[in-house]
Write an enzyme that holds these catalytic residues in place. Structure first.
Site, PDB file in Angstrom:
ATOM      1  CB  CYS A 143      -0.886  -0.013   1.247  1.00  0.00           C
ATOM      2  SG  CYS A 143      -1.963   1.419   1.380  1.00  0.00           S
TER       3      CYS A 143
ATOM      4  CG  HIS B 182      -5.670  -2.112  -1.689  1.00  0.00           C
ATOM      5  ND1 HIS B 182      -4.614  -2.764  -1.106  1.00  0.00           N
ATOM      6  CD2 HIS B 182      -5.471  -0.783  -1.454  1.00  0.00           C
ATOM      7  CE1 HIS B 182      -3.815  -1.864  -0.530  1.00  0.00           C
ATOM      8  NE2 HIS B 182      -4.310  -0.657  -0.737  1.00  0.00           N
ATOM      9  CD  GLU B 183      -7.000   1.738  -4.388  1.00  0.00           C
ATOM     10  OE1 GLU B 183      -7.107   2.683  -3.586  1.00  0.00           O
ATOM     11  OE2 GLU B 183      -5.932   1.155  -4.598  1.00  0.00           O
TER      12      GLU B 183
ATOM     13  CG  HIS C 165      -7.302   2.831   0.872  1.00  0.00           C
ATOM     14  ND1 HIS C 165      -6.531   3.169   1.956  1.00  0.00           N
ATOM     15  CD2 HIS C 165      -6.457   2.228  -0.014  1.00  0.00           C
ATOM     16  CE1 HIS C 165      -5.275   2.784   1.740  1.00  0.00           C
ATOM     17  NE2 HIS C 165      -5.202   2.210   0.558  1.00  0.00           N
TER      18      HIS C 165
HETATM   19 ZN   LIG Z   1      -3.569   1.232  -0.205  1.00  0.00          ZN
END
Ligand SMILES: [Zn+2]
Length: 171
Positions: A93, A135-136, A139
């Site tokens: 990341c 993953h995004e 976030h």
């Molecule tokens: Zn990340």
């Protein structure tokens, strides 16, 4: 074009609630999207979420060079469905520099998001695309890889390792 700065863990902005982008996206949001695309490429990320540049908005950039796609934005994305089958893949990341670890995630997902033209898109994804979207979207839900990765697999990387492992890109 003002330069964007990355936020790093434990910056509280990475853990703050993100607001939906008001649609249709106005000129300010479009400018932010252009800046984020530029930053995503510059930081050599395959994805970049707005909180990673200090903006608490439900907005991310996907930059899937391996698929030969130009960077595109995902606005107010949502995961609609996940497969029961999972895959264990190493992830890094941009907000947690130089650490990689194995993360188990659903192998296939169905996602919904809006593009810059205010159009709703629904996609079925697998492989790297399914991985980077998850993953995004994590976030955007204030979740970082360090909340999910298998602690026993976390390791540091240096420049030589990065060169030898080009496929393992940060998001
Ligand atoms: Zn990340």
């Amino acid at each position: 074009m003002p330069r964007l700065k990355l936020t790093f863990d434990p910056d509280p902005l990475l853990r703050k609630k993100n607001q939906d982008v008001v649609l249709p996206a106005d000129a300010k949001i479009r400018q932010l999207i252009d800046q984020m695309k530029f930053a995503c490429k510059k930081f050599k990320g395959i994805g970049l979420a707005a909180p990673q540049i200090g903006r608490n908005l439900n907005l991310a950039i996907i930059n899937l060079e391996p698929y030969d796609l130009p960077p595109f934005s995902i606005i107010n994305p949502r995961i609609l469905k996940t497969s029961s089958q999972t895959e264990n893949v190493e992830e890094g990341c941009l907000s947690i520099p130089n650490l990689f670890g194995l993360i188990s995630r659903p192998a296939e997902i169905k996602v919904e998001f809006y593009n810059e033209d205010n159009k709703k898109i629904v996609m079925d994804l697998d492989g790297l695309a399914a991985r980077v979207f998850q993953h995004e979207i994590d976030h955007l839900n204030q979740t970082l890889i360090k909340d999910k990765w298998d602690q026993n697999t976390v390791h540091k990387v240096d420049e030589a390792w990065k060169k030898a492992n080009r496929a393992r890109r940060k998001v």
